[in-house]
Design a protein around this motif. Structure first.
Motif, PDB file in Angstrom:
ATOM      1  N   LEU A 160      60.440  34.616 100.211  1.00 25.57           N
ATOM      2  CA  LEU A 160      60.431  35.974 100.743  1.00 25.57           C
ATOM      3  C   LEU A 160      61.668  36.727 100.243  1.00 25.57           C
ATOM      4  CD1 LEU A 160      58.943  37.927 102.676  1.00 25.57           C
ATOM      5  CD2 LEU A 160      60.429  37.068 104.504  1.00 25.57           C
ATOM      6  N   ARG A 161      61.441  37.849  99.592  1.00 28.80           N
ATOM      7  CA  ARG A 161      62.535  38.621  99.004  1.00 28.80           C
ATOM      8  C   ARG A 161      62.466  40.071  99.443  1.00 28.80           C
ATOM      9  NH1 ARG A 161      64.615  34.668  98.503  1.00 28.80           N
ATOM     10  NH2 ARG A 161      65.346  33.492  96.681  1.00 28.80           N
ATOM     11  N   ARG A 162      63.635  40.696  99.532  1.00 31.77           N
ATOM     12  CA  ARG A 162      63.693  42.119  99.882  1.00 31.77           C
ATOM     13  C   ARG A 162      64.210  42.916  98.697  1.00 31.77           C
ATOM     14  NH1 ARG A 162      65.981  44.471 105.584  1.00 31.77           N
ATOM     15  NH2 ARG A 162      64.947  46.500 105.470  1.00 31.77           N
ATOM     16  N   SER A 163      63.519  43.986  98.357  1.00 33.35           N
ATOM     17  CA  SER A 163      63.938  44.882  97.287  1.00 33.35           C
ATOM     18  C   SER A 163      63.988  46.306  97.842  1.00 33.35           C
ATOM     19  CB  SER A 163      62.964  44.796  96.102  1.00 33.35           C
ATOM     20  OG  SER A 163      61.655  45.146  96.513  1.00 33.35           O
ATOM     21  N   ASP A 164      64.198  47.272  96.974  1.00 33.40           N
ATOM     22  CA  ASP A 164      64.326  48.664  97.425  1.00 33.40           C
ATOM     23  C   ASP A 164      63.059  49.165  98.111  1.00 33.40           C
ATOM     24  OD1 ASP A 164      66.870  48.722  96.416  1.00 33.40           O
ATOM     25  OD2 ASP A 164      66.297  49.641  94.506  1.00 33.40           O
ATOM     26  N   ASP A 165      61.914  48.608  97.740  1.00 35.58           N
ATOM     27  CA  ASP A 165      60.652  49.063  98.335  1.00 35.58           C
ATOM     28  C   ASP A 165      60.171  48.139  99.457  1.00 35.58           C
ATOM     29  OD1 ASP A 165      60.112  46.953  96.682  1.00 35.58           O
ATOM     30  OD2 ASP A 165      58.376  47.859  95.705  1.00 35.58           O
ATOM     31  N   GLY A 166      61.053  47.302  99.984  1.00 32.87           N
ATOM     32  CA  GLY A 166      60.712  46.483 101.138  1.00 32.87           C
ATOM     33  C   GLY A 166      60.588  45.002 100.824  1.00 32.87           C
ATOM     34  N   TRP A 167      60.006  44.271 101.778  1.00 30.54           N
ATOM     35  CA  TRP A 167      59.851  42.827 101.645  1.00 30.54           C
ATOM     36  C   TRP A 167      58.634  42.490 100.789  1.00 30.54           C
ATOM     37  CZ3 TRP A 167      63.531  39.603 103.517  1.00 30.54           C
ATOM     38  CH2 TRP A 167      64.403  40.105 104.478  1.00 30.54           C
ATOM     39  N   HIS A 168      58.723  41.389 100.056  1.00 29.54           N
ATOM     40  CA  HIS A 168      57.577  40.921  99.277  1.00 29.54           C
ATOM     41  C   HIS A 168      57.696  39.417  99.044  1.00 29.54           C
ATOM     42  CE1 HIS A 168      60.648  41.585  96.176  1.00 29.54           C
ATOM     43  NE2 HIS A 168      60.030  40.655  95.486  1.00 29.54           N
ATOM     44  N   TRP A 169      56.541  38.786  98.813  1.00 29.47           N
ATOM     45  CA  TRP A 169      56.509  37.382  98.440  1.00 29.47           C
ATOM     46  C   TRP A 169      56.613  37.262  96.931  1.00 29.47           C
ATOM     47  CZ3 TRP A 169      57.155  34.027 102.162  1.00 29.47           C
ATOM     48  CH2 TRP A 169      56.685  34.292 103.453  1.00 29.47           C
ATOM     49  N   GLN A 170      57.474  36.380  96.454  1.00 30.52           N
ATOM     50  CA  GLN A 170      57.576  36.157  95.015  1.00 30.52           C
ATOM     51  C   GLN A 170      56.373  35.380  94.481  1.00 30.52           C
ATOM     52  OE1 GLN A 170      61.592  34.348  94.900  1.00 30.52           O
ATOM     53  NE2 GLN A 170      62.162  36.044  93.584  1.00 30.52           N
ATOM     54  N   LEU A 171      55.726  34.643  95.348  1.00 30.43           N
ATOM     55  CA  LEU A 171      54.571  33.847  94.946  1.00 30.43           C
ATOM     56  C   LEU A 171      53.360  34.724  94.663  1.00 30.43           C
ATOM     57  CD1 LEU A 171      54.842  31.199  97.779  1.00 30.43           C
ATOM     58  CD2 LEU A 171      55.092  30.664  95.352  1.00 30.43           C
ATOM     59  N   ASN A 172      52.532  34.291  93.721  1.00 34.76           N
ATOM     60  CA  ASN A 172      51.245  34.923  93.462  1.00 34.76           C
ATOM     61  C   ASN A 172      50.229  34.335  94.448  1.00 34.76           C
ATOM     62  OD1 ASN A 172      48.955  36.091  92.431  1.00 34.76           O
ATOM     63  ND2 ASN A 172      49.335  35.490  90.312  1.00 34.76           N
ATOM     64  N   LEU A 173      50.328  34.769  95.710  1.00 40.88           N
ATOM     65  CA  LEU A 173      49.567  34.144  96.780  1.00 40.88           C
ATOM     66  C   LEU A 173      48.060  34.268  96.585  1.00 40.88           C
ATOM     67  CD1 LEU A 173      51.669  35.194  99.911  1.00 40.88           C
ATOM     68  CD2 LEU A 173      51.506  32.923  98.891  1.00 40.88           C
ATOM     69  N   ASP A 174      47.594  35.421  96.120  1.00 43.48           N
ATOM     70  CA  ASP A 174      46.156  35.619  95.953  1.00 43.48           C
ATOM     71  C   ASP A 174      45.593  34.639  94.930  1.00 43.48           C
ATOM     72  OD1 ASP A 174      46.228  37.642  97.816  1.00 43.48           O
ATOM     73  OD2 ASP A 174      46.289  39.266  96.344  1.00 43.48           O
ATOM     74  N   LEU A 175      46.286  34.500  93.802  1.00 44.12           N
ATOM     75  CA  LEU A 175      45.805  33.582  92.770  1.00 44.12           C
ATOM     76  C   LEU A 175      45.820  32.140  93.278  1.00 44.12           C
ATOM     77  CD1 LEU A 175      44.966  33.013  89.805  1.00 44.12           C
ATOM     78  CD2 LEU A 175      47.400  32.668  89.331  1.00 44.12           C
TER      79      LEU A 175
END
Length: 255
Positions: A160-175
């Protein structure tokens, strides 16, 4: 496609680590630091993980070729755990001149029957409301019921990472969710009759069922120069559950 890498050590032979599902190259930092006095160590984020790019499909042969492209021309000692172990095995079978020796951690060259536990983790991460998330501790609280094991929960949250546009998962979870049959599988037909004749070490956890007696025939057929070590007091995560024993076994193999 260029994979994210971390390099340690300036002299000695090359050792390259491939992490497992939900992991990152930095999971091997403790072992890499210990080995870097005698070896040049490369930690790679596998495709669809960490800071490496994503792929459109999950295919062990494609992933092995992507990792092979990072190695250069000098043969390496290749170490892979779980998913990374399957990538490493495919790489050795397809590009044997690049692999001086191979260490596989708690996985066999076979298809496993189910990935339900992994699917559950992915669904839990997908269900986290990232837009409403205020802090990492909130994320941990949100995952606590579905993932009660604090070690597993911490392992998942490293993605789990936070960038300027908010939180996101680095993993390609859908794939990863859509590709569970391929992820738990093994491309035996696509590999044909390929074998790898270099030295191979299998390090399994004595409390794990990922390496069983019925896997021995395929292990010996594909990798005839192998030896197997079972580490007491370890399950699937041998290198984190028994780090000192694992490191000693690996050091002897590399020597």
């Amino acid at each position: 496609m260029s994979l994210h890498r971390t390099e340690l050590g300036e002299t000695g032979s090359r050792v390259v680590f491939c992490h497992g599902l939900f992991g990152q190259g930095r999971n091997w930092t403790q072992a890499a630091k210990a080995l870097s006095e005698e070896h040049r160590v490369l930690l790679l984020d596998m495709p669809n993980h960490g800071r490496s790019p994503w792929t459109e499909t999950f295919d062990y042969l494609e992933l092995a070729d992507l990792v092979a492209a990072e190695l250069g021309d000098e043969p390496v000692a290749l170490v892979g755990h779980s998913m990374g172990g399957k990538i490493a095995m495919c790489l050795a079978l397809r590009h044997p001149r690049l692999v001086e020796r191979l260490a596989v951690v708690d996985v066999a060259p076979v298809a496993y029957p189910s990935g339900r536990e992994f699917v559950g983790y992915i669904e839990t991460m997908q269900g986290l409301d990232l837009a409403a998330l205020g802090s990492r501790s909130e994320a941990e609280d949100a995952l606590r019921e579905a993932v009660p094991n604090p070690v597993v929960r911490s392992f998942l949250l490293q993605n789990l990472r936070r960038s300027d546009d908010g939180w996101h998962w680095q993993l390609n979870l859908d794939l990863l969710a859509d590709s569970m049959p391929e992820l738990t599988g093994w491309p035996a037909e696509a590999l044909g009759e390929e074998t790898y004749d270099g030295p191979v070490l299998w390090v399994g956890g004595a409390d794990s069922d990922y390496i069983a007696d019925e896997h021995a025939e395929e292990m010996d057929r594909r990798f005839p120069r192998n030896r197997r070590v079972l580490v007491k007091g370890a399950g699937h995560w041998v290198h984190s559950e028994q780090p000192e024993v694992f490191l000693e076994v690996l050091r002897r193999f590399l020597a």
